[in-house]
Design a protein around this motif. Structure first.
Motif, mmCIF file in Angstrom:
data_model
loop_
_atom_site.group_PDB
_atom_site.id
_atom_site.type_symbol
_atom_site.label_atom_id
_atom_site.label_comp_id
_atom_site.label_asym_id
_atom_site.label_seq_id
_atom_site.Cartn_x
_atom_site.Cartn_y
_atom_site.Cartn_z
ATOM 1 N N GLY A 15 0.794 -1.219 0.000
ATOM 2 C CA GLY A 15 0.000 0.000 0.000
ATOM 3 C C GLY A 15 0.825 1.267 0.000
ATOM 4 O O GLY A 15 0.288 2.362 -0.206
ATOM 5 N N GLY A 16 2.125 1.125 0.229
ATOM 6 C CA GLY A 16 2.999 2.281 0.276
ATOM 7 C C GLY A 16 3.458 2.735 -1.096
ATOM 8 O O GLY A 16 3.020 2.207 -2.123
ATOM 9 N N GLY A 65 -2.518 2.436 -13.613
ATOM 10 C CA GLY A 65 -3.309 3.056 -12.559
ATOM 11 C C GLY A 65 -2.580 3.172 -11.233
ATOM 12 O O GLY A 65 -3.056 3.860 -10.316
ATOM 13 N N ARG A 66 -1.429 2.507 -11.093
ATOM 14 C CA ARG A 66 -0.669 2.573 -9.843
ATOM 15 C C ARG A 66 0.703 3.227 -10.039
ATOM 16 O O ARG A 66 1.187 3.903 -9.133
ATOM 17 C CB ARG A 66 -0.467 1.168 -9.267
ATOM 18 C CG ARG A 66 -1.741 0.434 -8.951
ATOM 19 C CD ARG A 66 -1.453 -0.884 -8.216
ATOM 20 N NE ARG A 66 -0.676 -1.815 -8.998
ATOM 21 C CZ ARG A 66 0.500 -2.323 -8.628
ATOM 22 N NH1 ARG A 66 1.013 -1.995 -7.449
ATOM 23 N NH2 ARG A 66 1.147 -3.197 -9.397
ATOM 24 N N PHE A 67 1.316 2.997 -11.163
ATOM 25 C CA PHE A 67 2.652 3.533 -11.448
ATOM 26 C C PHE A 67 2.547 4.637 -12.494
ATOM 27 O O PHE A 67 1.663 4.613 -13.359
ATOM 28 C CB PHE A 67 3.567 2.443 -11.985
ATOM 29 C CG PHE A 67 3.950 1.372 -11.002
ATOM 30 C CD1 PHE A 67 3.333 1.246 -9.766
ATOM 31 C CD2 PHE A 67 4.952 0.465 -11.325
ATOM 32 C CE1 PHE A 67 3.694 0.250 -8.867
ATOM 33 C CE2 PHE A 67 5.331 -0.536 -10.453
ATOM 34 C CZ PHE A 67 4.682 -0.646 -9.220
ATOM 35 N N MET A 82 5.728 4.932 -7.921
ATOM 36 C CA MET A 82 5.022 3.675 -7.669
ATOM 37 C C MET A 82 4.138 3.831 -6.442
ATOM 38 O O MET A 82 4.642 4.071 -5.343
ATOM 39 C CB MET A 82 6.034 2.541 -7.457
ATOM 40 C CG MET A 82 7.026 2.385 -8.600
ATOM 41 S SD MET A 82 8.092 0.943 -8.431
ATOM 42 C CE MET A 82 9.054 1.417 -6.994
ATOM 43 N N ASN A 83 2.844 3.736 -6.642
ATOM 44 C CA ASN A 83 1.862 3.854 -5.564
ATOM 45 C C ASN A 83 1.118 2.540 -5.380
ATOM 46 O O ASN A 83 1.137 1.680 -6.264
ATOM 47 C CB ASN A 83 0.868 4.975 -5.883
ATOM 48 C CG ASN A 83 1.535 6.321 -6.031
ATOM 49 O OD1 ASN A 83 2.504 6.638 -5.353
ATOM 50 N ND2 ASN A 83 1.018 7.142 -6.940
ATOM 51 N N SER A 84 0.460 2.422 -4.252
ATOM 52 C CA SER A 84 -0.336 1.216 -3.958
ATOM 53 C C SER A 84 0.474 -0.049 -4.228
ATOM 54 O O SER A 84 -0.002 -0.988 -4.872
ATOM 55 C CB SER A 84 -1.612 1.217 -4.806
ATOM 56 O OG SER A 84 -2.384 2.372 -4.561
ATOM 57 N N LEU A 85 1.671 -0.072 -3.713
ATOM 58 C CA LEU A 85 2.570 -1.193 -3.978
ATOM 59 C C LEU A 85 2.041 -2.490 -3.382
ATOM 60 O O LEU A 85 1.408 -2.489 -2.308
ATOM 61 C CB LEU A 85 3.964 -0.895 -3.442
ATOM 62 C CG LEU A 85 4.782 0.050 -4.325
ATOM 63 C CD1 LEU A 85 5.915 0.695 -3.555
ATOM 64 C CD2 LEU A 85 5.316 -0.693 -5.534
ATOM 65 N N THR A 109 18.027 -1.521 -8.926
ATOM 66 C CA THR A 109 17.750 -1.141 -7.545
ATOM 67 C C THR A 109 16.652 -2.056 -7.006
ATOM 68 O O THR A 109 15.660 -2.317 -7.682
ATOM 69 C CB THR A 109 17.352 0.348 -7.438
ATOM 70 O OG1 THR A 109 17.214 0.706 -6.060
ATOM 71 C CG2 THR A 109 16.052 0.652 -8.166
ATOM 72 N N GLN A 110 16.860 -2.546 -5.798
ATOM 73 C CA GLN A 110 15.933 -3.515 -5.215
ATOM 74 C C GLN A 110 14.719 -2.810 -4.632
ATOM 75 O O GLN A 110 14.844 -1.839 -3.875
ATOM 76 C CB GLN A 110 16.631 -4.318 -4.112
ATOM 77 C CG GLN A 110 15.735 -5.307 -3.381
ATOM 78 C CD GLN A 110 15.337 -6.487 -4.243
ATOM 79 O OE1 GLN A 110 16.167 -7.077 -4.931
ATOM 80 N NE2 GLN A 110 14.054 -6.845 -4.202
ATOM 81 N N VAL A 111 13.554 -3.317 -4.970
ATOM 82 C CA VAL A 111 12.295 -2.876 -4.360
ATOM 83 C C VAL A 111 11.668 -4.099 -3.684
ATOM 84 O O VAL A 111 11.443 -5.125 -4.331
ATOM 85 C CB VAL A 111 11.327 -2.307 -5.418
ATOM 86 C CG1 VAL A 111 9.957 -2.053 -4.801
ATOM 87 C CG2 VAL A 111 11.901 -1.016 -6.005
ATOM 88 N N THR A 112 11.430 -3.971 -2.390
ATOM 89 C CA THR A 112 10.827 -5.053 -1.631
ATOM 90 C C THR A 112 9.560 -4.544 -0.959
ATOM 91 O O THR A 112 9.605 -3.549 -0.231
ATOM 92 C CB THR A 112 11.794 -5.601 -0.573
ATOM 93 O OG1 THR A 112 12.993 -6.046 -1.214
ATOM 94 C CG2 THR A 112 11.165 -6.772 0.169
ATOM 95 N N VAL A 113 8.455 -5.221 -1.213
ATOM 96 C CA VAL A 113 7.170 -4.833 -0.644
ATOM 97 C C VAL A 113 6.726 -5.930 0.316
ATOM 98 O O VAL A 113 6.517 -7.077 -0.091
ATOM 99 C CB VAL A 113 6.109 -4.620 -1.734
ATOM 100 C CG1 VAL A 113 4.817 -4.109 -1.120
ATOM 101 C CG2 VAL A 113 6.623 -3.642 -2.798
ATOM 102 N N SER A 114 6.590 -5.572 1.577
ATOM 103 C CA SER A 114 6.189 -6.544 2.584
ATOM 104 C C SER A 114 4.675 -6.534 2.753
ATOM 105 O O SER A 114 4.019 -5.514 2.597
ATOM 106 C CB SER A 114 6.865 -6.229 3.914
ATOM 107 O OG SER A 114 6.441 -4.972 4.391
ATOM 108 N N SER A 115 4.148 -7.699 3.086
ATOM 109 C CA SER A 115 2.686 -7.816 3.229
ATOM 110 C C SER A 115 2.257 -7.552 4.660
ATOM 111 O O SER A 115 3.060 -7.420 5.560
ATOM 112 C CB SER A 115 2.248 -9.214 2.807
ATOM 113 O OG SER A 115 2.928 -10.187 3.568
#
Length: 115
Positions: A15-16, A65-67, A82-85, A109-115
């Protein structure tokens, strides 16, 4: 030769938002397009979004719609807001530039999205 250096990745909760940046060593107007790709573990690299020298944009269905991809011509820089990840957005994100029949890549570059 075009050098690209991505920045802005990190760890974020679902969501971030994150904003990736990629300055190019060449004028944007010399490049046919710039874009963002991503590669998750055990998956192929895929297009996320790109923008042509004329300003046309293209997005993967999964991020529409998110990016949002944008560029600053004066800074020769392309951005990816990047929104609503989502956790499935977790990947290494690569900046790409196309010019003179060649592809140029950043180091990722690493992007990590935690639940």
């Amino acid at each position: 030769q075009v050098q690209l250096v991505e920045s802005g990745g990190g760890l974020v909760q679902a969501g971030g938002s994150l904003r990736l940046s990629c300055p190019a060593s060449a004028s944007i107007f010399m490049l046919n397009s710039m874009g963002w790709y991503r590669q998750a573990p055990r998956k192929q690299r895929e297009l996320v979004a790109d923008i042509t020298s004329g300003g046309s944009t293209n997005y993967a269905d999964s991020v529409k719609g998110r990016f949002a991809i944008s560029r600053d011509n004066a800074k020769n820089t392309v951005y990816l807001q990047m929104n609503s990840l989502k956790p499935e957005d977790t990947a290494v994100y690569y900046c790409n530039a196309r010019a003179w029949g060649r592809d140029f890549w950043g180091q990722g570059t690493q992007v990590t999205v935690s639940s």
